[in-house]
Design an enzyme around this catalytic site. Sequence first.
Site, PDB file in Angstrom:
ATOM      1  N   ASP A   1      14.627  26.733 -20.311  1.00 42.44           N
ATOM      2  CA  ASP A   1      13.553  27.214 -19.670  1.00 42.44           C
ATOM      3  C   ASP A   1      13.816  27.726 -18.158  1.00 42.44           C
ATOM      4  O   ASP A   1      14.267  26.680 -17.383  1.00 42.44           O
ATOM      5  CB  ASP A   1      12.420  26.081 -19.483  1.00 42.44           C
ATOM      6  CG  ASP A   1      10.938  26.578 -19.199  1.00 42.44           C
ATOM      7  OD1 ASP A   1      10.909  27.595 -18.982  1.00 42.44           O
ATOM      8  OD2 ASP A   1       9.893  25.772 -19.214  1.00 42.44           O
ATOM      9  N   ASP A   2      13.709  28.982 -17.872  1.00 43.77           N
ATOM     10  CA  ASP A   2      14.150  29.509 -16.629  1.00 43.77           C
ATOM     11  C   ASP A   2      15.536  29.567 -16.154  1.00 43.77           C
ATOM     12  O   ASP A   2      15.869  29.620 -14.937  1.00 43.77           O
ATOM     13  CB  ASP A   2      13.436  28.654 -15.452  1.00 43.77           C
ATOM     14  CG  ASP A   2      11.947  28.855 -15.284  1.00 43.77           C
ATOM     15  OD1 ASP A   2      11.168  29.561 -16.038  1.00 43.77           O
ATOM     16  OD2 ASP A   2      11.228  28.316 -14.360  1.00 43.77           O
TER      17      ASP A   2
ATOM     18  N   CYS B   1       7.131  32.593 -18.284  1.00 43.74           N
ATOM     19  CA  CYS B   1       7.442  31.704 -19.655  1.00 43.74           C
ATOM     20  C   CYS B   1       6.293  32.375 -20.779  1.00 43.74           C
ATOM     21  O   CYS B   1       6.762  32.195 -21.848  1.00 43.74           O
ATOM     22  CB  CYS B   1       6.868  30.263 -19.229  1.00 43.74           C
ATOM     23  SG  CYS B   1       7.865  29.484 -17.952  1.00 43.74           S
TER      24      CYS B   1
ATOM     25  N   ASP C   1      14.046  31.433 -21.970  1.00 47.55           N
ATOM     26  CA  ASP C   1      12.537  32.402 -21.612  1.00 47.55           C
ATOM     27  C   ASP C   1      12.773  33.614 -20.896  1.00 47.55           C
ATOM     28  O   ASP C   1      11.946  34.324 -20.768  1.00 47.55           O
ATOM     29  CB  ASP C   1      11.619  31.460 -21.783  1.00 47.55           C
ATOM     30  CG  ASP C   1      11.437  30.651 -20.630  1.00 47.55           C
ATOM     31  OD1 ASP C   1      12.322  30.644 -19.768  1.00 47.55           O
ATOM     32  OD2 ASP C   1      10.363  30.167 -20.441  1.00 47.55           O
TER      33      ASP C   1
END
Length: 499
Positions: free
Chosen positions: A29-30, A65, A303
């Site tokens: 994530d990120d 996201c 993502d």
Amino acid sequence: MSCIFFALFVASLTAVASKQPNIVFIITDDQDVKLDSLSVQPKVQKLLTDEGLFFKNAFVTHPVCCPSRSSTLTGKYTHNHQTYENNVNRGCNAQSWRDRNENKTIGAYMSRAGYTTGFFGKYLNNYALKSSGMNASHVPPGWHKWFGLVGNSRFYHYSVSNDGVEEAHGNDYKKDYFTDVVKRQAIAFIGNVTESGKDSPFFMYVSTPAPHRPATPAPQYNHTFDGRQAPRTPSYHYDGTDKHWIISKGTPHMNNQTVEIVDQLFRQRWETLLSVDDLVEELLATLEKKNLMNNTFIFYNSDHGYHLGQFNQQGEKRQPYDEDIRVPLIVRGPGIAKNQTADTIALNIDLLPTFIDLAGGEIPDDVDGRSLKPILMGQTTKNTVSWRSDFLVEYWGEGNPCMGHMASKEQVFLHDCHNNTFVGIRSLKSGDNTLYAEFFANDSAPVAIDNFNFEEYYDLDKDYWQLHNMIHQVDPNTRTTIRDRLKKFATCSGTSCHI
Ligand SMILES: *[C@@H]1O[C@H](CO)[C@@H](O)[C@H](O)[C@H]1NC(C)=O
Ligand SMILES: *[C@@H]1O[C@H](CO)[C@@H](O)[C@H](O)[C@H]1NC(C)=O
Ligand SMILES: *[C@@H]1O[C@H](CO)[C@@H](O)[C@H](O)[C@H]1NC(C)=O
Ligand SMILES: *[C@@H]1O[C@H](CO)[C@@H](O)[C@H](O)[C@H]1NC(C)=O
Ligand SMILES: *[C@@H]1O[C@H](CO)[C@@H](O)[C@H](O)[C@H]1NC(C)=O
Ligand SMILES: *[C@@H]1O[C@H](CO)[C@@H](O)[C@H](O)[C@H]1NC(C)=O
Ligand SMILES: *[C@@H]1O[C@H](CO)[C@@H](O)[C@H](O)[C@H]1NC(C)=O
Ligand SMILES: *[C@@H]1O[C@H](CO)[C@@H](O)[C@H](O)[C@H]1NC(C)=O
């Protein structure tokens, strides 16, 4: 005789079915790639990059996201899945998502292809939050094992839907640290599938909270990167005065206190990635122990990317620049040559068709992305496969008025705004390594394509860090050509996106 014949016939059917490979998809994530976060993951390097194919030009089509994850899950650009922003009103895990898209996601297609499917970790930002009109009893169609995080990434103090039953977690590292919980659930799933006696292949979606804010490191990794600073790229602490409004007007020159806040976030992000490195090692060790490695593909992805002080924007995404749209993509598996790189543009919308293709299924007509299987199997652009050399980037801005963080005592940074809305084309071919983007007055969808109010253009061969907006130097014919192409992309669907 006929009995024996029948038995052989069944056995050969089973053998064909069991040739479908297992697929493990790991998504962080990120996680940026341009600011070098992969450099702190030696296990990812050794077990995936050295053993497989590293995509040097992997991107997402939407740098935030929920829309990006919706693209990954459906193989579609945002204007087709219509999850425009991270909030429910704009589609994120809304009723419209469930009606329109949820039975056309990776889980749905892979289960129809005969797979046993398991989902572990973050799904969509508002999953099972009251605002989204559903709760943790809802298991999205197609997932046989469902272990989905309620809401957005956290490391402690969260709930998950464990096959539709809400389960609360506290802050005991050994029991609750979410990256590790995802790891243990994923490993247990491999055990359950292989011991079930069923011969079906499996698909796993393994979705970690790291390195998203609050980026809480595991205790053993706390302080590992003390003394390190976010990369001082040429764009770091550089005033983007010729850029669109949120950057030129909403972003103050970072003061020393803000610089320290960004550095602290940078260190913690790297520390949380060490737990992801452990996850990769242990997951692969489990596959190895069960003799599954020769029939399992492992994908590693994020993502979207991240920036840390570029153009004075502190830790965030939501911009069209390479820090935010480039992502790691590494694939290892049977038939993939070791320690190779590919220049081919690979997108988040390509993952769903790739998985279906590897499973031997038919890729549905309404999917915008393309299967990467020929690229994985070494058929390069030069000989057998013709491939894209540009793609669409889309973004709808949240916040009216704008959303801001208080970074330090004196400084407020806008991190998003309704008019931080853009569509663009990122091109990557010989002599054309560029970004063209148009910006709009608000987040109406679809964008009123002729009513843009600002443009940016970068030539990354000459200006790798995208410091100088060159829109006024682009000759009128080139500009018209790009704008016509952008119009086609912005309304494309299925094969018309393969232009
Ligand atoms: C991978 O290839 C690079 C050159 O492309 C080489 O320098 C490196 O040693 C190789 N690594 C392994 C583990 O084989
Ligand atoms: C998905 O659900 C919708 C609405 O329930 C239905 O019309 C559609 O046929 C389903 N699609 C598939 C591929 O199952
Ligand atoms: C959760 O949603 C289900 C299905 O809509 C509903 O039957 C149930 O009452 C809800 N549970 C709670 C605690 O709201
Ligand atoms: C990490 O260290 C900081 C300060 O030294 C401390 O406040 C924090 O609780 C520690 N975090 C963890 C997860 O151990
Ligand atoms: C900010 O930090 C720089 C570099 O460390 C230092 O030279 C400068 O004096 C600091 N400014 C203030 C106002 O503290
Ligand atoms: C994979 O390895 C196992 C165990 O070593 C072996 O039984 C199996 O035939 C191999 N499968 C393939 C597709 O090579
Ligand atoms: C963007 O929106 C903000 C907040 O509504 C507004 O103050 C600003 O003037 C807008 N910028 C442009 C270029 O329209
Ligand atoms: C949003 O901006 C477009 C121009 O891009 C304009 O046509 C439209 O009226 C605006 N909508 C709202 C609700 O302000």
